[in-house]
Design an enzyme around this catalytic site. Sequence first.
Site, PDB file in Angstrom:
ATOM      1  N   LYS A  10       0.847  -1.195   0.000  1.00  0.00           N
ATOM      2  CA  LYS A  10       0.000   0.000   0.000  1.00  0.00           C
ATOM      3  C   LYS A  10       0.879   1.241   0.000  1.00  0.00           C
ATOM      4  O   LYS A  10       1.876   1.315   0.734  1.00  0.00           O
ATOM      5  CB  LYS A  10      -0.899  -0.019   1.240  1.00  0.00           C
ATOM      6  N   SER A  64      -9.625  -0.579   7.407  1.00  0.00           N
ATOM      7  CA  SER A  64      -9.121  -0.488   6.036  1.00  0.00           C
ATOM      8  C   SER A  64      -8.438  -1.726   5.495  1.00  0.00           C
ATOM      9  O   SER A  64      -8.094  -1.753   4.311  1.00  0.00           O
ATOM     10  CB  SER A  64      -8.164   0.680   5.911  1.00  0.00           C
ATOM     11  N   SER A  74      -9.691   1.742   3.202  1.00  0.00           N
ATOM     12  CA  SER A  74      -8.859   2.492   2.295  1.00  0.00           C
ATOM     13  C   SER A  74      -7.848   1.657   1.516  1.00  0.00           C
ATOM     14  O   SER A  74      -7.361   2.098   0.477  1.00  0.00           O
ATOM     15  CB  SER A  74      -8.110   3.573   3.064  1.00  0.00           C
TER      16      SER A  74
HETATM   17  N1  GLN Z   1     -12.989   3.794   6.763  1.00  0.00           N
HETATM   18  C1  GLN Z   1     -12.289   4.272   7.904  1.00  0.00           C
HETATM   19  C2  GLN Z   1     -11.973   5.728   7.748  1.00  0.00           C
HETATM   20  O1  GLN Z   1     -12.347   6.267   6.773  1.00  0.00           O
HETATM   21  C3  GLN Z   1     -11.065   3.471   8.133  1.00  0.00           C
HETATM   22  C4  GLN Z   1      -9.868   3.957   7.406  1.00  0.00           C
HETATM   23  C5  GLN Z   1      -8.671   3.163   7.748  1.00  0.00           C
HETATM   24  O2  GLN Z   1      -8.755   2.142   8.417  1.00  0.00           O
HETATM   25  N2  GLN Z   1      -7.520   3.648   7.313  1.00  0.00           N
HETATM   26  O3  GLN Z   1     -11.348   6.314   8.568  1.00  0.00           O
END
Ligand code: GLN
Length: 478
Positions: free
Chosen positions: A77, A176, A152
């Site tokens: 990532k 994420s 994400s």
């Molecule tokens: N969907 C969550 C957010 O928008 C988690 C994001 C993440 O885990 N990086 O913060």
Amino acid sequence: MTNHTITSIREGLRAKQFSAVEVAREALEFAERENPKTNAYLMFCPERALSAAAEVDRKLAAGEDAGALAGVPIAVKDVILTKGVRTTCASKMLENYIPPYDATAIERIEAAGGVIIGKTNCDEFAMGSSNENSYFGPVRNPVALDCVPGGSSGGSAAVVAQGTAVVSLGSDTGGSIRQPASFCGVVGVTPTYGRVSRYGLVAFASSLDHIGPFARNVKDSATLLAAMAGRDPMDSTSANAPVPDYGAQLTGDVRGMKIGLPVEYMKHATGETADRIHEAVAKLQGMGCEVQDISLPSTDYAIATYYVICTAEASANLARFDGVRYGYRSAEAGGADSNKLAAMYCNTRGEGFGPEVKRRIMLGTYVLSHGYYDAYYLKAQKVRALIARDFTNAFQTVDAIMAPVSPFPAFRIGEKVNDPVSMYLSDIYTITGSLAGIPCMSVPCGTTGTGLPVGLQILCNHFEEQKMFRLAHAFENS
Ligand code: GLN
């Protein structure tokens, strides 16, 4: 590439069916050819990959131990620093940023013979649940190209599902890794907070950020986690606990293990997602697990708590992107006079960050500001402790908690983009585990009638990844 696992590559190398360099070449070629379908990779690093693969071949030829990940093509990532290889966080702010050092996870993967082939797309600075917040455009779900892959870490889930990497690294702050794994039908693991060093992971919300693996099976995810885990002097929050041999725990025997189903989660779970979870739990029950209802009473406050804490930490962490030291600087940057300096900051941040990142910086700045700190940030920290205590209490009676990962399967690209609150609400099942810092994972548990994958979430107590892997592996093989 599509069928390879860590084990099949190890065996192929041993049997001299192929060399590590051949595997790397084939992986790069296949990934570059397939990528336009999904936009999952932001860039490839062929030189780095081929030199890592050549080193594996050299070790094998010399009869040396080439490592647990020898010759395995791995995607990373793009929020994890790779020395000399552009790391953008899917943001205009870091579009041309080339890190001067490697994240600890990257160093350890390469020391174990892993071959990093490229960097994957994600939501900007890991903020989002659909991968639509990337400056470089959305990722498409390889299972259903008109749908999001989740976020994400959408790119990292997509490359494993698409077969353009054998395993990959993601980061999880509030879901994420698990949510995109569930949307794409692959395994995704968020380890215990501190299990994997965060050194070299670009910070979003430091008290919640985790690095973790994606794989096509549980065993590969365990192997990749073991290669990265362990104390790192460069991250004072990394844990000193020994790293168990996760593979040895994959016995298939789950008799007598106690599974808890949180009533607060299951009462909201509906439709095919709930059906798949109930079927999965019934299967484990058939294998000898004991199932009981449990209560996590603070669940209702989880979303509010998470979005106060993560935005507060994000507003502090992202203050460093000011156009001075590194990253984007606005062309409208002024000179030495103080008005021009302020304009330089404002223009740089105004132009360099996307809308979701700005929204979070503003929210976070607000909840930390004088007069609101006690009402929001401090209160959220207290509720976070209650959420963690719910889990501690539950783990007095059960070995693992099972739940959905997401209230619904992958949705269509564009469907929720204009409704950030509904996007935030969809994180309900994943953020509680993140706030508690416990290990949790998503393992595929079937599909909906239209063929969209559903993930079963398994949560265990701190540093009990072994139990989690044992249950997930037994379920996978059923
Ligand atoms: N969907 C969550 C957010 O928008 C988690 C994001 C993440 O885990 N990086 O913060």
